[in-house]
Design an enzyme around this catalytic site. Structure first.
Site, short mmCIF file in Angstrom:
data_model
loop_
_atom_site.label_atom_id
_atom_site.label_comp_id
_atom_site.label_asym_id
_atom_site.label_seq_id
_atom_site.Cartn_x
_atom_site.Cartn_y
_atom_site.Cartn_z
N TRP A 67 0.80 -1.22 0.00
CA TRP A 67 0.00 0.00 0.00
C TRP A 67 0.83 1.28 0.00
O TRP A 67 0.33 2.35 -0.29
CB TRP A 67 -0.92 0.03 1.23
CG TRP A 67 -0.21 -0.28 2.52
CD1 TRP A 67 -0.17 -1.48 3.16
CD2 TRP A 67 0.60 0.61 3.31
NE1 TRP A 67 0.59 -1.40 4.30
CE2 TRP A 67 1.08 -0.12 4.41
CE3 TRP A 67 0.95 1.95 3.18
CZ2 TRP A 67 1.91 0.45 5.38
CZ3 TRP A 67 1.78 2.52 4.15
CH2 TRP A 67 2.25 1.76 5.23
N ASN A 68 2.13 1.19 0.34
CA ASN A 68 2.86 2.43 0.58
C ASN A 68 3.24 3.19 -0.68
O ASN A 68 3.34 4.41 -0.67
CB ASN A 68 4.09 2.18 1.45
CG ASN A 68 5.02 1.14 0.89
OD1 ASN A 68 4.68 0.36 0.00
ND2 ASN A 68 6.24 1.10 1.41
N ARG A 98 6.45 -1.02 -11.41
CA ARG A 98 7.78 -1.63 -11.33
C ARG A 98 7.72 -3.12 -11.61
O ARG A 98 8.73 -3.72 -12.01
CB ARG A 98 8.39 -1.36 -9.94
CG ARG A 98 9.88 -1.66 -9.86
CD ARG A 98 10.51 -1.01 -8.66
NE ARG A 98 10.24 -1.73 -7.43
CZ ARG A 98 10.65 -1.31 -6.23
NH1 ARG A 98 11.31 -0.16 -6.12
NH2 ARG A 98 10.38 -2.00 -5.15
N PRO A 120 -3.38 -6.01 -5.67
CA PRO A 120 -2.94 -4.84 -4.92
C PRO A 120 -3.32 -4.94 -3.45
O PRO A 120 -4.16 -5.76 -3.06
CB PRO A 120 -3.71 -3.70 -5.60
CG PRO A 120 -4.97 -4.34 -6.08
CD PRO A 120 -4.59 -5.75 -6.46
N ALA A 121 -2.72 -4.10 -2.64
CA ALA A 121 -3.03 -4.07 -1.21
C ALA A 121 -4.49 -3.67 -0.99
O ALA A 121 -5.03 -2.83 -1.71
CB ALA A 121 -2.10 -3.08 -0.49
N GLU A 163 10.77 -8.54 -2.63
CA GLU A 163 11.33 -7.29 -2.10
C GLU A 163 10.68 -7.10 -0.75
O GLU A 163 9.50 -6.77 -0.64
CB GLU A 163 11.03 -6.12 -3.05
CG GLU A 163 11.88 -4.89 -2.78
CD GLU A 163 11.28 -3.96 -1.76
OE1 GLU A 163 11.71 -4.02 -0.59
OE2 GLU A 163 10.38 -3.20 -2.12
N LEU A 164 11.47 -7.35 0.32
CA LEU A 164 10.91 -7.51 1.65
C LEU A 164 11.31 -6.35 2.57
O LEU A 164 11.61 -5.26 2.12
CB LEU A 164 11.34 -8.86 2.21
CG LEU A 164 11.01 -10.07 1.31
CD1 LEU A 164 11.58 -11.35 1.89
CD2 LEU A 164 9.51 -10.18 1.09
N ARG A 189 10.40 10.31 3.12
CA ARG A 189 9.67 9.98 1.90
C ARG A 189 8.46 9.13 2.29
O ARG A 189 8.58 8.15 3.01
CB ARG A 189 10.60 9.22 0.95
CG ARG A 189 10.06 9.02 -0.45
CD ARG A 189 11.08 8.30 -1.30
NE ARG A 189 10.59 8.06 -2.66
CZ ARG A 189 11.00 7.07 -3.42
NH1 ARG A 189 11.91 6.22 -2.97
NH2 ARG A 189 10.52 6.91 -4.63
N CYS A 231 10.06 0.97 2.68
CA CYS A 231 11.04 -0.06 3.03
C CYS A 231 12.45 0.49 2.94
O CYS A 231 13.37 -0.03 3.56
CB CYS A 231 10.88 -1.27 2.12
SG CYS A 231 10.96 -0.88 0.37
N GLU A 245 11.26 -2.24 11.75
CA GLU A 245 10.94 -1.18 10.79
C GLU A 245 9.94 -0.24 11.44
O GLU A 245 8.85 -0.67 11.85
CB GLU A 245 10.33 -1.77 9.52
CG GLU A 245 11.32 -2.01 8.41
CD GLU A 245 10.63 -2.30 7.08
OE1 GLU A 245 10.89 -1.58 6.11
OE2 GLU A 245 9.84 -3.25 7.03
N SER A 278 16.36 5.09 -5.29
CA SER A 278 15.43 4.48 -6.26
C SER A 278 15.57 5.11 -7.64
O SER A 278 15.56 6.34 -7.78
CB SER A 278 13.99 4.64 -5.77
OG SER A 278 13.81 4.03 -4.51
N GLU A 302 14.56 -5.61 -9.03
CA GLU A 302 13.58 -4.93 -9.87
C GLU A 302 14.22 -3.66 -10.41
O GLU A 302 15.03 -3.02 -9.74
CB GLU A 302 12.32 -4.58 -9.07
CG GLU A 302 11.54 -5.81 -8.62
CD GLU A 302 10.24 -5.48 -7.93
OE1 GLU A 302 9.21 -6.03 -8.32
OE2 GLU A 302 10.28 -4.67 -6.97
#
Length: 485
Positions: A157-158, A166, A182-183, A257-258, A285, A291, A388, A448, A465
């Protein structure tokens, strides 16, 4: 326009086989504006039967999509980029409304997300193979890159636009058909991007979008269908671990991608103003819900107080409010659970002796707002350093030596990104090489880039990615041994 009113034309049904449809059983979920807690829309919750229908249409259309000339696939991706830029303001508003981030941040995400369509429009025509003579001289070696097949894409969702493009863009460039899950918190952005792809000429069934509850039985059902050959997931390490177990049953190629726990190192010879500016980008950001967000700040002891004071001042100056309100720089977190978690992490650190340097004024209205904060002298046992944060909180700890800084930075099971600031290029490269992370921001708070390989080491993920590597994740190498002499 009312704060919680969507732009016109945003789809609220799922996409299967080129048609906008409701769930087989009529189940829906409400999408909530985190700034007001008001309902934006209701969207279907896909059933297992819906998932199987999506797999069927994706499987049937995939060979013809792969056979399309690379230039044709490239032109569709390029058109998708152009339409996304043309409709960027509507997409940004949808992101703000369902995600909560400030409008300037959402506009930045849309621009970044669109670039994946442009980049992979260019990569679609550059998938090279290999021809060489075998070392023995007995035959020729031919290596082809072929589309892996139907890909299930699970996004968080972020960054609801960027995480979708991506994955979708390289998959389409490679010749794969996709099913995007999607979330649950942010399905509207994904549905709007799917509409753009359809308008750009993507054939029916090549892109399907199934809102569903979490990484649920719907995803599990697809992963146990032998027609699905690829899983690409972005989200928490805990969920990723579960999905890897699921994917193992049918040996599905998996990209992950964790989670992250990014260290931000500041050495005494760094430009402190530049370091603070970079820290604000790396930390804030998407309001810290990233992440890649700087999670732990390690500052050389001789400049730690000065850095902390400057960072606290910068954090305190942020204007908090609903993302669409004029001048807003910091919006709410995604939901009540996220708000409670961040506040609990701060309380734990304070209970263990941390010192609070700044905390903005508490938000008085509705919504899942958390005050930005900087904490100094954070105890190493604090949960704030081990988890996190996913919020606007910066814990600062000091170090003495370069070796100590590296040791502190690497003392985690995660390794997505690390940041460091120093005026000594030799030190910067030396430390960057020693840091256990898939990406390094050296005197930069942003890493990124669609043209660069994004991904981590250790429990932060598998695969990459973006860049040239991104499209290879959706292909398999086929080796042909032959002789023509």
């Amino acid at each position: 326009m009312h704060v919680s009113e969507l732009p016109k034309g945003v789809p609220t049904q799922m996409l299967i086989g080129g048609s906008w449809v409701d769930a087989r059983d009529g189940a829906t979920t409400e999408v909530i504006d985190p700034a007001t807690t008001e309902t934006l829309a209701s969207v279907p919750l896909a059933t297992e039967a819906d998932a199987m229908e999506a797999v069927t249409v994706a499987y049937e259309v995939q060979p013809s999509w792969e056979r399309r000339a690379p230039r044709e696939r490239a032109e569709i991706l390029r058109k998708s980029y152009e339409l996304m830029v043309e409709r960027s303001e509507d997409i940004a508003r949808v992101i703000v409304l369902e995600n909560g981030k400030a409008l300037p941040d959402a506009r930045g995400e849309v621009a970044y997300a669109a670039e994946f369509f442009r980049w992979y429009a260019e990569e679609a025509v550059r998938q090279s193979g290999l021809i060489q003579r075998a070392p023995s001289g007995s035959n020729q070696i031919l290596v082809l890159r072929q589309a892996i097949g139907v890909a299930v894409l699970v996004t968080p969702w972020n960054f609801p636009a960027a995480m979708a493009t991506r994955k979708i863009a390289p998959a389409l460039a490679a010749g794969c058909s996709v099913i995007l899950k999607p979330a649950t918190d942010t399905p509207l952005t994904a549905l709007l991007i799917a509409k753009i792809l359809m308008d750009a000429g993507v054939p029916a069934g090549v892109v399907n979008v199934l809102p569903a509850r979490g990484s649920s039985n719907v995803v599990s059902k697809m992963l146990h269908d032998p027609r699905v050959r690829k899983l690409s997931f972005t989200g928490s390490t805990e969920v990723g671990r579960t999905l890897l177990h699921e994917a193992a049953d049918t040996i599905i190629n998996s990209s992950m991608e964790l989670g992250g726990n990014a260290p931000f190192l500041v050495f005494a010879d760094a430009d402190l103003d530049a370091a603070v500016a970079g820290a604000m980008i790396a930390k804030m950001r998407n309001g810290g819900e990233a992440c890649t967000a700087a999670n732990r700040f390690y500052v050389q002891a001789s400049v730690a107080s000065a850095f902390s004071a400057k960072l606290a001042q910068a954090m305190e100056s942020l204007k908090m409010g609903p993302g669409l309100a004029e001048g807003t720089e910091l919006g709410p977190l995604i939901n009540q659970e996220a708000q409670d978690k961040v506040e609990a992490l701060v309380s734990d650190a304070l209970d263990r002796g941390a010192r609070l340097l700044s905390r903005g004024e508490r938000w008085q209205g509705k919504g899942y707002f958390v005050q930005p904060a900087v904490l100094e002298d954070v105890d190493p046992s604090s949960q704030l350093l081990g988890e996190e944060i996913f919020g606007p909180v910066a814990p600062v700890t000091s170090f003495e030596t370069e070796d100590e800084a590296i040791s502190l930075a690497n003392a985690t099971d995660f390794g997505l990104v690390s940041y460091l600031y120093t005026g000594d290029l030799a030190r910067g490269l030396r430390v960057a090489e020693a840091l256990e992370a898939g990406m390094i921001g050296l005197n930069r708070g942003l890493v990124s880039d669609p043209a660069a390989p994004f991904g981590g080491v250790k429990q932060s993920g598998l695969g990459r990615e973006g860049g040239q590597e991104g499209v290879l994740e959706y292909t398999e190498a086929k080796y042909i041994a032959t002789s023509w002499s």
